[in-house]
Each structure stands twice: as structure tokens, then as C-alpha cells.
Design a protein around this motif. Structure first.
Motif, PDB file in Angstrom:
ATOM      1  N   ASP A  26       0.838  -1.205   0.000  1.00  0.00           N
ATOM      2  CA  ASP A  26       0.000   0.000   0.000  1.00  0.00           C
ATOM      3  C   ASP A  26       0.869   1.250   0.000  1.00  0.00           C
ATOM      4  OD1 ASP A  26      -1.960   1.885   0.202  1.00  0.00           O
ATOM      5  OD2 ASP A  26      -2.789   1.168   2.097  1.00  0.00           O
ATOM      6  N   ALA A  27       1.157   1.776  -1.176  1.00  0.00           N
ATOM      7  CA  ALA A  27       1.992   2.976  -1.292  1.00  0.00           C
ATOM      8  C   ALA A  27       1.313   4.205  -0.722  1.00  0.00           C
ATOM      9  CB  ALA A  27       2.352   3.217  -2.758  1.00  0.00           C
ATOM     10  N   SER A  28      -0.026   4.203  -0.679  1.00  0.00           N
ATOM     11  CA  SER A  28      -0.744   5.392  -0.202  1.00  0.00           C
ATOM     12  C   SER A  28      -0.670   5.537   1.313  1.00  0.00           C
ATOM     13  CB  SER A  28      -2.209   5.311  -0.641  1.00  0.00           C
ATOM     14  OG  SER A  28      -2.851   4.188  -0.027  1.00  0.00           O
ATOM     15  N   ALA A  29      -0.456   4.439   2.025  1.00  0.00           N
ATOM     16  CA  ALA A  29      -0.472   4.487   3.489  1.00  0.00           C
ATOM     17  C   ALA A  29       0.909   4.756   4.082  1.00  0.00           C
ATOM     18  CB  ALA A  29      -1.015   3.175   4.048  1.00  0.00           C
ATOM     19  N   TYR A  30       1.962   4.496   3.304  1.00  0.00           N
ATOM     20  CA  TYR A  30       3.322   4.661   3.835  1.00  0.00           C
ATOM     21  C   TYR A  30       4.123   5.545   2.904  1.00  0.00           C
ATOM     22  CZ  TYR A  30       1.813   0.647   6.545  1.00  0.00           C
ATOM     23  OH  TYR A  30       1.103  -0.197   7.380  1.00  0.00           O
ATOM     24  N   GLU A  31       4.838   6.479   3.521  1.00  0.00           N
ATOM     25  CA  GLU A  31       5.655   7.387   2.720  1.00  0.00           C
ATOM     26  C   GLU A  31       6.930   6.673   2.301  1.00  0.00           C
ATOM     27  OE1 GLU A  31       5.775  11.502   3.957  1.00  0.00           O
ATOM     28  OE2 GLU A  31       4.328  11.047   5.540  1.00  0.00           O
ATOM     29  N   SER A  43       3.605  -3.026  -4.816  1.00  0.00           N
ATOM     30  CA  SER A  43       3.747  -1.744  -5.501  1.00  0.00           C
ATOM     31  C   SER A  43       5.148  -1.634  -6.115  1.00  0.00           C
ATOM     32  CB  SER A  43       3.523  -0.592  -4.520  1.00  0.00           C
ATOM     33  OG  SER A  43       3.930   0.635  -5.087  1.00  0.00           O
ATOM     34  N   GLN A  69       6.976   1.401  -4.785  1.00  0.00           N
ATOM     35  CA  GLN A  69       7.579   1.238  -3.470  1.00  0.00           C
ATOM     36  C   GLN A  69       8.882   0.453  -3.554  1.00  0.00           C
ATOM     37  OE1 GLN A  69       6.112   3.536  -1.633  1.00  0.00           O
ATOM     38  NE2 GLN A  69       5.536   2.226   0.093  1.00  0.00           N
TER      39      GLN A  69
END
Length: 904
Positions: free
Chosen positions: A388-393, A433, A436
Motif C-alpha cells: 500500500d503505497a498510499s499508506a506509507y511514505e 507496488s 515502493q
């Protein structure tokens, strides 16, 4: 909350006696109850371990050979003077199982029968109630089978009571007695925390015994009693465990050997719980005819796949479960929380999986949940990062946000960035991802490039660990290009460090040097490092503690590889270990062996002779400095010089307790015609004038080809100089180096030596006469030698002969002479002043051969600096002029800095 295990040894009515026996049966039933674990992350239940009768005792006590079973260590502590023990060990190390087994053995009448009552508490539940109550009430609330007169019985005989407390690390209160109101009254109500503090500090029921188990925690410092460190399963216990787990011996052996090769260097492999997980996953993979994991990341990927497959979830639900678990893990790691409140769990999305979470989480007290495995907690966060690229920078921020609580997160991320390790997870959870993965690899390359520019051991090895986890050979070659890390030198390496280092070296291939110091080299360590040793031309294991069992492996790796130089200096090998090493080195191709400061005696010299005289011997350089081999050992060593197989060219026996008594044997070897010895260093051995006399006879023999003789600090006087004179005047003399420093030769002896040096064909090129009691007359004679047109001396050391400016003046004249060939001159501490500067500068201007001039520790001042700087700017052939420790002020430092070849 509380298990009460009573057995009344006091004389009581028959019915009470029968009742006590029944109580023991009930206790035993409770302890042996097989509360089977529903997940492979939980470990084998204590009840089933004890029931199986295949309990493998974890080790405790001193490290090394002195190890005992945990059972024995606990029993010994409880029978000691304090009758108290604190068992400290990491997660899953076997503490709870050991405590339950101890209680079960007591109930069966097999141990600790001096205790009438055993009470078993769980710290996480103790004191959870807000109500105040007495210890008697607390016991009665938990159990109802204590005798009516229980309080009187334990008060009269408190030494018959044993309290067992498990899980101190989960206790939320301090055990510091200063923060509690301690009580001594069994009937007086108090808070749970006060009751516990009163018990453990001896205020309540003084004389009772205590057994506390805990992971490392600050509260341990407030406890009395013997400390028992739980080491878990060492290699022998792991092997026994695997053999007991697998019914097929072939499968057991395959699984065990694979685990040791790929994971055995991690500290948590000593955890029985981890061994249970590994065995369970390996069995599943072996039954499925699947490949066993090659990294920790692959192991946990297989574990996660197995756990999710048993839940029978579809791909979307499986992905949602892992992402939710990742959020719980992030919460715990960010705040360094061991657990998560139950009321907050729904916010992370776990409410959709009411039954599935039991495979990963367990109740932690009454109101909290925690991961069953700390490692799985970090692994699911790493998986979530790539899902999940949206949840972790970006990777750096994610790692920084969690670095306070995470130890393995970057390793798991490194492993999961490689397709071979995440493909099975993609099949189950959906696509990782690509952005990521690309971002992580970019961060890793940048971090590695920066780390390898600095000489920081921990940063280097973290880079190696990440590469090891990724298992990508091309990535290793990309990051560790030759300019980035030409050689690897580090110290205090763990098994894990050695595994990472070995992976890097084997990827890079043959290399110039492997240098490891201050490291314990066990058999396991050498098994890991053997490929690296075989690939390295020079192997340095200095200042290491090398175990006896590791030496055959070391010798084999050296003999079968490309190693030419082996340095074991300062490793305290001793005679017994050297014998083992020599047995394996007889077929090696070593050119150099350094055994300096290894605790050797005369007993080792026969083994060294066997290596030196073997038919395949290539050994040319043997360093034996600072070993007490004495005359007996050295005489034995000299036997090798008579063998045509011995190729020894350089021998260093500095400070080996030699005297004149062994010089005849050495002289005999020099004149034998068989030896290829060219250089010998006797520094620090008091061989005296008579010893030199024996040597000089051999040095004049036509078969002697010795080129370097170092007699630094060898107890010589001027009496030996007539013999040395005869040597350097002999037509058969081949000496090019003669080191006589720190011997009281005096003026008479030195002048005799100078007579020999005047011989037109005298081969001496290096002469050491530091602190030999020389006078101005000797300096004048040496100057005459340097100017005679036939002198070959290029290096002359005359330090600590305090002759002053006038004494050294003839030397400056010699340096200026066109026949002088000097390249190196040392006149440190000869009492030079500014008065010599004019002659010094004139000599430097006229000379075209001098490259090194040593003027340290004299009395030159600021006034001398301008002239010296000026001449040094002109002399491009001068590589170094050392002016340290003269009488310069800071005022001239800037001027001295103008010359790159001046040291000040």
C-alpha cells in the motif's frame, strides 16, 4: 489468575493427607493439560512439551563449555542461601515451560519436596483488581482447596512456601520498595502491587522462597536472588529438538542442517518458540515438496502464506487482513508499545476478521492485544509497506518513524524488495507496488554509498546485512565496487555479522585481504567464514579467541583456497591448538604464518618443523615473536634448516627467551647449505657476546647466504665487535642489513666495526646503531666510511647517541659528499641545536640521494625554521623531514605548513 499448589508436610488428619495427595493430582493435571496452540507463531504449549517426554532442556549459566540445563540451574538457585531465583530470557526462550515443568515435577514428587506449598502467579494479572485484599483472601479467591488452618501453617513454616511468578516484563508497576507501603500482615488488606512488593522484598511471609521469570526489564534490579540467564537452545539442543519434532530422521537432518546454514547465526534461533515455528513451516514445505527458505524474509513469507491459507480467506480479505495487521504493527512500533488496546483495534480495520486475528495476536492482559511474535509484527509491517503505497511514505521516513521499536524492519524490506522472496505473497495478497520497490532500492543504494565512504563498522555491517537478506549478487557488485571497499577489516563480529560478510565476499569473489579481529572464532563462526577464507590471499585473524574445534576448518579453508598469508597474532592459540592447526597446514601453500603473541612454548616447535619440512611446504616467512619457546624450542626449530624441503627465508623470533645456548644449533643450520634463510630477527633475546661469536663463525662460511641479522637489544657489548668486524670483512659475507641498536658497543667496539665497514666490497646497506654509546670519534669514522667511494650504506640509524652539533658535523660533510649513497638518516635525540642548521642545509642542497631525515627530539628553535623551509622547498627528492618534538612555537607552524614533506 492464581494457581495454588498445596502439599502439607505437617502431621494432619488422614483425610487432610488424602486431600493433599488429591491436590497434587489436580495440580499435575492442570500443569500437563495440553492447551494446544492454534498458531505456529505461538510455539508448542508447555503442557504438550512436558507430556511428550521429549523435553530438551534449554541451557543456562556461564557461556562456553560450562552450561547447565535450565531445570538444574533453577533448582540449584532455590536450594541456595537466598532461596530465590530470577530467570531472565528473551521472547520464547522457554521460561514459562521451564516453570511449569518445575511445578509438575514437584507435584509428581520428583523435586523440591522441601516445599509444602507452591503458588503460581501470572504477573500480568496480579494486582489488576482495584480492590484491596489480603494475601490470604487473594489465595482463597483463586483456589478453594487450601486447609482451613492454612494461615497458621504457612506462618509457622514460611520456608515451606515457594512463590512462582511468570512474566515480570508484563507487570505495569514498579517493584521499587521505596514507592510502596510494605505490609507484613497476611490478613491485612492492601493493593495488589503492595502485596507483590511486600512478598518479593521479604516483608510479607519472610522466609518464603521465590522464583521469578521475565524478559529483560528494569524491574529486575529490585529483586534479590540468583540470576539465571536463559540461553535457550544452543546448537546441540536444536539438533535434538529437530530430531524429536520430525518422525523421519532424514527429514529431521535435512531441516536441521538447512536451518543452521541459513538462519543459525541469528540470536533468536536459540528460542524454543522460534524453533517450533521453523520446524512447523519446514514440515509443511517438505510435505508439499516445496523449496526451503534461504533467508529470514523467505521464512516469514512462507509462514505468512501458511497462516493465511489455513484461514481460507479470498485474496481481497487476505490483503485486507495483512494491511490491518500492518497498521496495528505500526502503532506498536511507533510508540514502542508491546500491545494495543482492544478498543482501538477496530480503528485499524480488524473488526472484519474476528476469528482470523487469533493466528497473529494474543490477549495481553484483560484489555489489550499483542503480536504472538515480535518478528512477525515487523514482517507484516514490511509487507504492508510494499502493498500500500498510499499508506506509507518513502522508505527512509517509514524506517525513521519506526526505528525506536523496530530492529529487523529494514532487513525484511530488503528481502521483500526482491521478486524471488515476494512472489509467493503476491499470489496470495495481490501485486506489490513497483513504485515502493523502486523507491526502496533507490534509498538503499544511496544509503550504502554514503555508509561505505565512512569507516563506521556498524553502518558497514548493516549494509552487508541488507545485502545478505536481498540475496542479489548483482546488487552486491553494484554497491561494493572495488574503489568503494577494497578490503574489509572489522572487529567484534557476531555470527550474523560473519554470515553477512561471507555473503558479500563470496559475491565479489577472490580478494586481496580478509581481516577480522577481536572476534570469537567458534566452529560455527569458521563454518560460516570458510568460503571467505578460501577466497582471500591474506587472512588476518589477530586478537581473536579461536576455539579448538574451529582450527581444522580454518586449516582446510586455507589449504584449499588461495591464501598465502595467515596472521593469527595475539590470539592465544597455545601449543595444543597449534598442533591441530599444523596437522591441517602440511599441505597448504602458505608463504607467511604469523604466530606472534600466541602463548606458545617449546612444545609447539616439533609441530612447526613438520609443516616447514613437508614435501609441499611453501612457507617462507615465520613470525614467532613474544612466545616463550626458549632455547629448547628454538633448537628444535633449527632442525628444519637442515631439510631440503624447508623454504623458510625469514624468521622472526623476537623476545622468545633465547640465549647463547641455542646459537650453536642455529649456526649449524646456517652453514648446512640446505637452508634458504635470508633474514632473522633476534631482537629482545639476550644472546650476548658468546652467542654472536657462534653466529659469526657461520656467517663467514661460503654456504651461508643470510642477508639480514637483527640483534636489537640482545645484551651485546664492544667485545662482540671484533667478531662482527671479521664477518663484514669476510669475502663470503652476504649481510646487507645489520641491526645492533640498544647494545652497549661503546667507542672501542664501534670503531672496530667501522674498520670492517671500510672493506671495498662490504655489502652492508642498512646499519642500526641507535643508543649504542657512540662518541664523536665514532661519528667521524662513520662519516669517513660514507665518503670512501665503496660504501654501500643507504640507511643509517644513529639516534639517542648524544654527541651534539660538533659530533654530528662530520656526518653533514659526508651527506654533502658526492660518494655518499645515504637515502635514510636518523639522528633523533643527538642534542642538535640551531648551531647545526647551516651545515645541515648545505648538506641537503649538495645531496641528491637522501629521502628521509629524522631530526625528532632535538633542540631546534624557531630561528632554524626559515632556512630549513627554504632548502626543503628546493629539494624535491626529499620525501620526509621529521622535526617533531623540537622547541618550536606556534608562530612558525604556518611557515612549516608550506612544505608538504616536513612533519612537525
Amino acid at each position: 489468575m492464581l494457581d495454588v499448589l498445596p502439599f502439607d508436610s505437617v502431621v494432619i488428619p488422614r483425610c487432610s493427607s488424602v486431600r493433599s495427595r488429591m491436590d497434587k493430582v489436580e495440580v499435575l493435571t492442570r500443569m500437563l493439560k495440553s492447551d494446544n496452540t492454534s498458531t505456529i507463531l505461538g510455539g508448542q504449549s508447555p503442557g504438550s512439551v512436558i507430556n511428550s517426554r521429549k523435553y530438551v532442556p534449554v541451557t543456562a549459566g556461564a557461556r562456553g563449555d560450562d552450561q547447565r540445563s535450565l531445570d538444574d540451574a533453577i533448582r540449584a538457585a532455590l536450594c541456595g542461601e537466598t532461596r530465590a531465583a530470577v530467570v531472565v530470557g528473551s521472547e520464547g526462550s522457554g521460561k514459562t515451560t521451564a516453570l511449569r515443568k518445575l511445578v509438575a515435577d514437584w507435584a509428581k514428587g520428583e523435586c523440591l519436596q522441601n516445599f509444602s506449598y507452591v503458588f503460581n502467579f501470572q504477573f500480568r494479572e496480579f494486582g489488576s483488581s482495584a480492590d484491596e485484599l489480603s494475601l490470604e483472601t487473594l489465595i482463597h479467591q483463586g483456589h478453594h482447596q487450601t486447609p482451613p488452618d492454612f494461615t497458621r501453617l504457612v506462618t509457622e513454616k514460611p520456608d515451606g512456601v515457594l512463590f512462582v511468578f511468570d512474566g515480570l516484563d508484563e507487570y505495569k508497576h514498579s517493584l521499587d520498595p521505596s514507592v510502596h507501603s510494605l505490609t507484613s500482615d497476611l490478613t491485612r488488606p492492601a493493593s495488589g502491587s503492595s502485596l507483590l512488593a511486600s512478598l518479593l522484598h521479604g516483608s510479607l511471609l519472610k522466609g518464603a522462597a521465590f522464583l521469578v521469570a521475565t524478559r529483560p526489564t528494569d524491574n529486575v534490579r529490585f529483586l534479590r536472588g540468583a540470576r539465571v540467564e536463559v540461553l535457550g537452545f544452543r546448537k546441540p539442543q536444536r539438533e535434538a529438538y529437530f530430531n524429536n519434532f520430525f518422525t523421519d530422521s532424514v527429514a529431521a537432518n535435512r531441516a536441521f542442517l538447512h536451518m543452521e546454514r541459513t538462519l543459525g547465526f541469528y540470536e533468536f534461533c536459540a528460542s524454543p518458540r522460534f524453533c517450533w515455528t521453523v520446524c512447523s513451516v519446514y514440515k509443511w514445505l517438505l510435505d508439499s515438496d516445496a523449496k526451503l527458505p534461504e533467508t529470514l524474509s523467505q521464512l516469514f513469507a512462507d509462514t505468512l502464506v501458511h497462516l493465511i491459507q489455513t484461514l481460507s480467506l479470498n485474496k481481497a480479505c487476505s490483503r485486507g487482513l495483512v494491511l490491518a495487521l500492518g497498521r496495528v504493527a505500526s502503532h506498536c512500533l511507533r510508540g514502542q508499545h508491546p500491545s494495543c488496546p482492544k478498543h482501538a483495534v477496530d480503528a485499524f480495520g480488524l473488526q472484519q476478521f474476528p476469528t482470523s486475528v487469533d493466528s497473529f495476536l494474543r490477549e495481553h492482559g484483560e484489555e489489550e492485544l499483542s503480536f504472538r511474535s515480535h518478528l512477525m509484527r515487523e514482517f507484516v509491517l514490511a509487507v504492508a509497506f510494499f502493498l500500500d503505497a498510499s499508506a506509507y511514505e518513502d522508505a527512509e521516513k517509514t524506517l525513521n518513524d519506526h526505528k525506536a521499536g523496530a530492529k529487523m524492519l529494514d532487513l525484511f524490506m530488503s528481502g521483500l524488495s526482491e521478486p524471488a522472496q515476494y512472489r509467493s505473497l503476491e499470489d496470495l495478497l495481490g501485486t506489490f507496488s513497483s513504485g515502493q520497490i523502486k523507491a526502496f532500492k533507490s534509498w538503499f543504494r544511496g544509503r550504502s554509498e554514503k555508509a561505505l565512504k565512512d569507516y563506521n563498522r556498524s553502518e558497514h555491517y548493516r549494509c552487508f546485512h541488507l545485502l545478505h537478506q536481498a540475496q542479489n549478487e548483482s546488487l552486491v557488485k553494484e554497491i561494493l565496487t572495488p574503489p568503494a571497499h577494497p578490503s574489509i577489516f572489522h572487529e567484534n563480529l557476531s555470527l550474523q555479522d560473519c554470515a553477512a560478510l561471507n555473503f558479500v565476499i563470496t559475491c565479489l569473489g577472490e580478494r586481496e585481504k580478509l581481516s577480522v579481529s577481536r572476534t570469537t572464532i567458534s566452529r560455527e563462526t569458521m563454518e560460516i567464514l570458510a568460503p571467505s577464507v578460501s577466497l582471500s590471499h591474506t587472512v588476518i585473524l589477530s586478537h581473536c579467541c579461536i576455539h579448538k574445534e574451529a582450527l581444522p576448518l580454518l586449516a582446510s579453508a586455507v589449504s584449499t583456497g588461495v591464501a598465502r598469508d595467515l596472521d593469527l597474532s595475539h590470539s592465544s592459540i597455545g601449543d595444543e591448538k597449534l598442533q591441530i592447526l599444523c596437522a591441517g597446514l602440511r599441505e597448504s601453500k602458505l608463504h607467511s604464518l604469523n604466530l606472534s603473541v600466541c602463548g606458545l612454548t617449546a612444545a609447539c616447535c616439533g609441530d612447526l618443523v613438520s609443516v616447514l619440512t613437508s614435501e609441499t611446504s611453501q612457507l617462507r616467512n615465520l613470525q614467532m615473536m613474544f612466545n616463550e619457546i626458549g632455547d629448547r624450542g628454538f633448537t628444535k626449530l633449527c632442525e628444519a634448516m637442515h631439510s631440503p624441503n624447508c623454504r623458510l627465508q625469514e624468521l622472526q623470533v623476537r623476545d622468545c627467551d633465547l640465549t647463547a645456548a641455542s646459537m650453536e644449533a642455529f649456526a649449524g643450520g646456517l652453514g648446512s647449505g640446505e637452508t634458504q634463510l635470508r633474514k632473522v630477527d633476534f631482537e629482545g633475546n639476550v644472546i650476548g657476546d658468546s652467542g654472536v661469536q657462534a653466529l659469526c663463525k657461520a656467517l663467514q662460511q661460503p654456504l651461508c647466504k643470510l642477508r639480514s641479522l637483527r640483534l636489537f637489544d640482545s645484551g651485546l657489548t664492544g667485545a662482540c665487535c671484533s667478531d662482527l668486524k671479521e664477518v663484514v670483512m669476510s669475502e663470503h659475507c652476504t649481510l646487507s642489513e645489520l641491526e645492533l641498536s640498544l647494545n652497549e658497543l661503546g667507542q672501542e667496539g664501534a670503531l672496530l666495526l667501522c674498520q670492517g665497514l671500510k672493506r671495498p666490497s662490504c655489502p652492508i646497506e642498512t646499519l642500526g646503531l641507535t643508543r649504542c654509546g657512540l662518541t664523536p670519534a665514532v661519528f667521524e669514522e662513520l662519516a669517513s666510511v660514507l665518503k670512501n667511494g665503496t660504501c654501500r650504506i643507504k640507511s643509517l640509524h644513529l639516534a639517542i647517541n648524544k654527541v651534539g652539533d660538533q659530533g654530528v658535523k662530520p656526518l653533514w660533510d659526508a651527506v654533502a659528499h658526492p660518494s655518499c649513497l645515504l637515502e635514510e638518516l636518523n639522528v633523533e635525540m643527538t642534542k642538535l641545536t640551531d648551531a647545526c642548521v647551516e651545515d645541515l642545509c648545505a648538506a641537503l642542497r649538495a645531496n641528491n640521494t637522501l629521502r628521509f631525515l629524522e631530526l625528532r627530539n632535538n633542540s631546534l628553535t624557531d630561528a632554524a625554521v626559515p632556512a630549513i623551509v627554504q632548502v626543503m622547498k628546493e629539494k624535491h627528492n626529499m620525501e620526509e623531514l621529521n622535526l617533531k618534538y623540537n622547541n618550536f612555537s606556534e608562530d612558525v607552524f604556518e611557515m612549516l605548513e608550506e612544505c608538504h614533506n616536513i612533519r612537525y
